[in-house]
Design a protein around this motif. Structure first.
Motif, short mmCIF file in Angstrom:
data_model
loop_
_atom_site.label_atom_id
_atom_site.label_comp_id
_atom_site.label_asym_id
_atom_site.label_seq_id
_atom_site.Cartn_x
_atom_site.Cartn_y
_atom_site.Cartn_z
N LYS A 51 7.63 0.70 4.23
CA LYS A 51 8.09 0.23 2.93
C LYS A 51 7.53 -1.17 2.63
O LYS A 51 7.03 -1.42 1.54
N GLY A 52 7.60 -2.07 3.60
CA GLY A 52 7.07 -3.41 3.41
C GLY A 52 5.58 -3.41 3.16
O GLY A 52 5.08 -4.12 2.28
N MET A 53 4.85 -2.60 3.91
CA MET A 53 3.40 -2.52 3.73
C MET A 53 3.05 -1.91 2.39
O MET A 53 2.14 -2.37 1.70
N ASN A 54 3.77 -0.87 2.00
CA ASN A 54 3.52 -0.23 0.72
C ASN A 54 3.81 -1.18 -0.43
O ASN A 54 3.05 -1.26 -1.39
N ASP A 55 4.92 -1.91 -0.35
CA ASP A 55 5.23 -2.89 -1.38
C ASP A 55 4.17 -3.98 -1.45
O ASP A 55 3.74 -4.38 -2.53
N LEU A 56 3.74 -4.44 -0.30
CA LEU A 56 2.75 -5.51 -0.24
C LEU A 56 1.41 -5.06 -0.81
O LEU A 56 0.77 -5.79 -1.57
N ILE A 77 13.07 -4.03 13.17
CA ILE A 77 12.41 -3.29 12.10
C ILE A 77 12.13 -1.86 12.58
O ILE A 77 11.79 -1.64 13.75
N ASP A 78 12.31 -0.89 11.70
CA ASP A 78 12.02 0.49 12.06
C ASP A 78 10.81 0.99 11.28
O ASP A 78 10.23 0.27 10.49
N HIS A 79 10.43 2.23 11.55
CA HIS A 79 9.22 2.78 10.94
C HIS A 79 9.30 2.79 9.42
O HIS A 79 8.34 2.45 8.74
N TRP A 80 10.43 3.21 8.90
CA TRP A 80 10.57 3.29 7.45
C TRP A 80 10.45 1.91 6.81
O TRP A 80 9.76 1.75 5.80
N GLU A 81 11.10 0.91 7.39
CA GLU A 81 11.04 -0.44 6.83
C GLU A 81 9.63 -1.01 6.90
O GLU A 81 9.19 -1.70 5.99
N ALA A 82 8.93 -0.75 8.00
CA ALA A 82 7.56 -1.24 8.12
C ALA A 82 6.67 -0.61 7.05
O ALA A 82 5.90 -1.31 6.38
N ALA A 138 -1.28 -10.18 10.34
CA ALA A 138 -1.04 -10.26 11.78
C ALA A 138 0.39 -9.89 12.12
O ALA A 138 0.64 -9.16 13.10
N ALA A 139 1.35 -10.37 11.33
CA ALA A 139 2.75 -10.02 11.57
C ALA A 139 2.98 -8.53 11.40
O ALA A 139 3.72 -7.90 12.18
N ALA A 140 2.34 -7.92 10.40
CA ALA A 140 2.49 -6.49 10.18
C ALA A 140 1.87 -5.69 11.33
O ALA A 140 2.43 -4.68 11.77
#
Length: 152
Positions: free
Chosen positions: A62-67, A55-60, A80-82
């Motif tokens: 993006k996932g957090m923003n979507d969540l 996982i890279d910075h952008w994907e992290a 915890a995984a994030a």
């Protein structure tokens, strides 16, 4: 700009007319592609997303923003995984901002839900050396002045 205005107009019209996702075509299908998954499948999907080693910075982000954009409070195992993903990326600021976002998602039940979340993720926070925004003092404004109405 025209695209965003047209999208807003379409959203208003869709709500007024009462269109369903079946009439929206491909755009509605992409947005609601995971709508029939169970809560356990949803949690497993996001946990696996953040546990990816590549996982890279952008994907992290993006996932957090979507969540955080969804109408839910993330489960402690997803948080915890994030946080572990933030540690792998060496991005302490992102971890703190994600914790702030999770606290914000608690809404008016923050005094009930947020302490539970902290209790559940405390071992992860300790393992990774991450402090909460409250421990860092970020919950209080740094340069706040007393209200002129409270001064005597």
């Amino acid at each position: 700009m025209l695209r965003s205005a047209a999208g807003q107009l379409f959203g208003v019209l869709r709500g007024t007319v009462g269109l369903t996702t079946s009439r929206l075509g491909a755009a509605g299908v992409v947005r609601h592609s995971h709508s029939n998954e169970s809560a356990e499948e949803f949690d497993a999907r996001y946990e696996a997303y953040f546990n990816r080693s590549d996982i890279d910075h952008w994907e992290a982000r993006k996932g957090m923003n979507d969540l955080l954009g969804m109408d839910l409070i993330p489960e402690p195992k997803i948080i915890a995984a994030a946080l572990k993903a933030c540690r792998r990326l060496n991005d302490y600021a992102l971890a703190i901002r994600f914790l702030e976002g999770c606290k914000d998602k608690c809404g008016n039940k923050v005094n009930e839900i947020y302490p539970y979340l902290l209790q559940e993720i405390r071992p992860t926070l300790t393992e990774l050396g991450i402090e909460t925004p409250e421990e860092l003092g970020y919950d209080q404004p740094e340069l706040a002045l007393k209200s002129v109405y409270d001064m005597h």
